[in-house]
Motif scaffolding. Structure first.
Motif, PDB file in Angstrom:
ATOM      1  N   ARG A   1      22.214 -36.479  53.091  1.00 36.78           N
ATOM      2  CA  ARG A   1      22.961 -36.221  54.324  1.00 36.78           C
ATOM      3  C   ARG A   1      22.489 -34.925  54.976  1.00 36.78           C
ATOM      4  NH1 ARG A   1      29.032 -35.950  53.247  1.00 36.78           N
ATOM      5  NH2 ARG A   1      28.376 -34.753  51.417  1.00 36.78           N
ATOM      6  N   PHE A   2      22.767 -34.830  56.276  1.00 39.62           N
ATOM      7  CA  PHE A   2      22.383 -33.660  57.066  1.00 39.62           C
ATOM      8  C   PHE A   2      23.569 -33.236  57.921  1.00 39.62           C
ATOM      9  CE2 PHE A   2      18.728 -36.454  56.504  1.00 39.62           C
ATOM     10  CZ  PHE A   2      17.810 -35.609  55.892  1.00 39.62           C
TER      11      PHE A   2
ATOM     12  N   SER B   1      21.899 -25.852  50.839  1.00 39.72           N
ATOM     13  CA  SER B   1      21.729 -27.189  50.273  1.00 39.72           C
ATOM     14  C   SER B   1      22.643 -27.332  49.075  1.00 39.72           C
ATOM     15  CB  SER B   1      20.280 -27.431  49.862  1.00 39.72           C
ATOM     16  OG  SER B   1      20.140 -28.682  49.207  1.00 39.72           O
ATOM     17  N   THR B   2      23.052 -28.564  48.799  1.00 37.52           N
ATOM     18  CA  THR B   2      23.909 -28.818  47.637  1.00 37.52           C
ATOM     19  C   THR B   2      23.098 -29.092  46.379  1.00 37.52           C
ATOM     20  OG1 THR B   2      24.020 -31.153  48.261  1.00 37.52           O
ATOM     21  CG2 THR B   2      25.797 -29.722  49.042  1.00 37.52           C
ATOM     22  N   ASN B   3      21.784 -29.096  46.491  1.00 35.75           N
ATOM     23  CA  ASN B   3      20.962 -29.496  45.350  1.00 35.75           C
ATOM     24  C   ASN B   3      19.751 -28.585  45.255  1.00 35.75           C
ATOM     25  OD1 ASN B   3      19.400 -30.722  43.405  1.00 35.75           O
ATOM     26  ND2 ASN B   3      19.645 -32.794  44.188  1.00 35.75           N
TER      27      ASN B   3
ATOM     28  N   LEU C   1      22.623 -32.498  50.501  1.00 37.37           N
ATOM     29  CA  LEU C   1      23.214 -32.205  51.807  1.00 37.37           C
ATOM     30  C   LEU C   1      22.507 -30.975  52.348  1.00 37.37           C
ATOM     31  CD1 LEU C   1      25.315 -32.484  54.072  1.00 37.37           C
ATOM     32  CD2 LEU C   1      26.875 -31.123  52.674  1.00 37.37           C
ATOM     33  N   LEU C   2      21.786 -31.132  53.449  1.00 35.60           N
ATOM     34  CA  LEU C   2      21.000 -30.044  54.031  1.00 35.60           C
ATOM     35  C   LEU C   2      21.748 -29.427  55.204  1.00 35.60           C
ATOM     36  CD1 LEU C   2      18.213 -28.721  53.603  1.00 35.60           C
ATOM     37  CD2 LEU C   2      17.370 -30.153  55.476  1.00 35.60           C
ATOM     38  N   TYR C   3      21.810 -28.092  55.212  1.00 37.84           N
ATOM     39  CA  TYR C   3      22.586 -27.360  56.205  1.00 37.84           C
ATOM     40  C   TYR C   3      21.724 -26.183  56.686  1.00 37.84           C
ATOM     41  CZ  TYR C   3      26.715 -24.637  57.846  1.00 37.84           C
ATOM     42  OH  TYR C   3      27.624 -23.919  58.565  1.00 37.84           O
TER      43      TYR C   3
END
Length: 453
Positions: free
Chosen positions: A232-233, A167-169, A66-68
């Protein structure tokens, strides 16, 4: 002599009574619920084991992404005047207490182009879908608006400005993170966050030439990351555009925003999808003062699905186990009633156990092959076994053929229901109505009054 005749008469009544036979068949059906419940528990146990193995594979390769960001972070000062009593002057002195806060500004434009190369990773009999995503991110920042908080220009700490990406990763990142702001390159370093599910990456302080004080500043970066299941973004741009291509043929588009249906393409070779999200489509603003909000609920993207979940289909099949046993017993009961052939309760029990064996065969074979192949092999094996056994107890090829045809029709009907999703209830209701009608027509001429008397 009279007592022996009464005993013989009672025993004969037990063998020939329709009511007694119906009661015995009903009791046997209830007894067979026990092995069916064990089979259900077995399926759930195997499915839980699959989830454990898939989770372990994903953790080692890289979890969902998940990119933020990117987000411009600029500190600013606030002033609070505090009055202090001075004993010497016998008057109040004013002290300016300065506090530093953070302001966050989202990009004016954000364009993400990503190519997702997916593959299956397996361990033992289990497998998970993983991917490697190559992303190209570009966009621009406009001059931040501090006027909405009445922050004076001299209180803006431009020399402490940075850019952050969440990011979640972090484990799956396979390239150096470097952001180009204007003409300058800035490496991103990992920063601690209180949210254990999010990793923050931040640049060093931006140079004067990279600051959007008066003019628009463009940025770009490339990112290569390993992930699993989802990509996801969060649409932080005033205008966010995402273009995605992949070789995975079974995508599930999820989140708050769906791709453009005119440009979306899905084929056996993969898919293409494009999203466009405007600020007016979002539920959050373009700037935040104090802390970044939790806006993960606004994320969108794709989930890479494994097309066939064998355990889910096996569990759905076992839900019809009661129906299969009851209808099969009913067919034998009607044949027994019409033909006057005696079927012992033990023989009913053997037939019921053979029917439950279908599900253990289905589970074990589907773990090493496709569900269709497993269903076919298990169905053929059980139909042959029960048909041959029925020939031995009914002593008639006609009845044997009737039993085989009934089982084939029943297993085919259930297989069709399992494959359907939207029309499962409709097809199932129609099928059961036809089965009930057939049974009513067959049983209408049976003399139910002759109860072994």
């Amino acid at each position: 002599m009279e007592t022996q005749k009464q005993k013989k008469s009672f025993g004969q009544w037990i063998k020939t009574s329709i009511t007694v036979r119906m009661l015995m068949v009903g009791i046997l059906i209830l007894v067979l619920l026990i092995p069916l419940s064990y089979i259900k528990n077995l399926i759930q146990e195997r499915a839980y084991r699959q989830e454990e193995v898939v989770s372990e594979i994903n953790q080692k390769w890289g979890n969902e992404v998940l990119l933020y960001g990117p987000i411009l972070k600029i500190p600013y000062q606030t002033h609070k005047i505090k009055k202090i009593w001075d004993e010497k002057t016998k008057s109040y002195l004013q002290e300016d207490i300065i506090s530093v806060h953070q302001a966050f500004f989202f990009p004016n434009t954000l364009d993400i182009s990503t190519n997702v190369e997916s593959e299956n990773l397996g361990r033992s009999i289990y497998e998970s879908v993983v991917y490697t995503a190559d992303m190209k991110i570009k966009g621009s920042f406009t001059t931040p608006n501090f006027d909405i908080r009445d922050i004076k220009p001299e209180d803006i700490l431009w020399n402490k400005a940075t850019v952050i990406i969440n990011s979640t990763n972090s484990k799956g990142i396979r390239s150096n993170l470097e952001l180009k702001m204007g003409s300058e390159n800035y490496p991103l370093q990992s920063r601690y966050t209180q949210n254990s599910n999010t990793n923050r990456f931040e640049t060093k302080f931006l140079k004067e030439i990279s600051l959007p004080k008066e003019n628009i500043v463009h940025f770009e970066m490339e990112l290569k990351v390993n992930g699993s299941e989802q990509l996801r973004f969060i649409p932080v741009g005033r205008e966010t555009n995402v273009a995605m291509t992949s070789n995975w043929a079974s995508p599930s588009f999820n989140g708050n925003y769906l791709p453009d249906t005119k440009t979306k393409e899905i084929s056996e070779n993969g898919f293409k999808a494009n999203w466009k999200v405007l600020q007016i489509n979002r539920e959050f603003e373009q700037e935040f003062f104090g802390e970044l909000p939790h806006i993960n609920s606004s994320a969108f993207g794709v989930k890479l699905l494994i097309p066939v979940d064998e355990y889910q289909k096996s569990e759905r099949a076992t839900k019809y186990g009661y129906l299969v046993i009851a209808l099969t017993f009913l067919v034998f009961f009607l044949i027994q009633t019409v033909s006057k052939v005696h079927i012992h309760p033990f023989q009913y029990l053997m037939i019921g156990l053979a029917l439950t064996m279908f599900y253990t065969l289905l589970i074990s074979i589907s773990e090493h092959s496709s569900f269709l192949y497993a269903y076919g092999v298990a169905g053929i094996a059980v139909v042959l076994l029960i048909s041959i056994y029925s020939k031995a107890i009914l002593r008639s090829f006609k009845f044997m053929g009737l039993i085989a045809a009934s089982l084939i029709a029943l297993y085919t009907f259930i297989f069709v229901i399992i494959q359907l999703e939207n029309y499962a209830l409709l097809v199932g209701s129609i099928g059961l109505f036809l089965i009930l009608g057939t049974i009513m027509m067959v049983s209408r001429k049976i003399d139910w009054g002759n109860d072994g008397a």
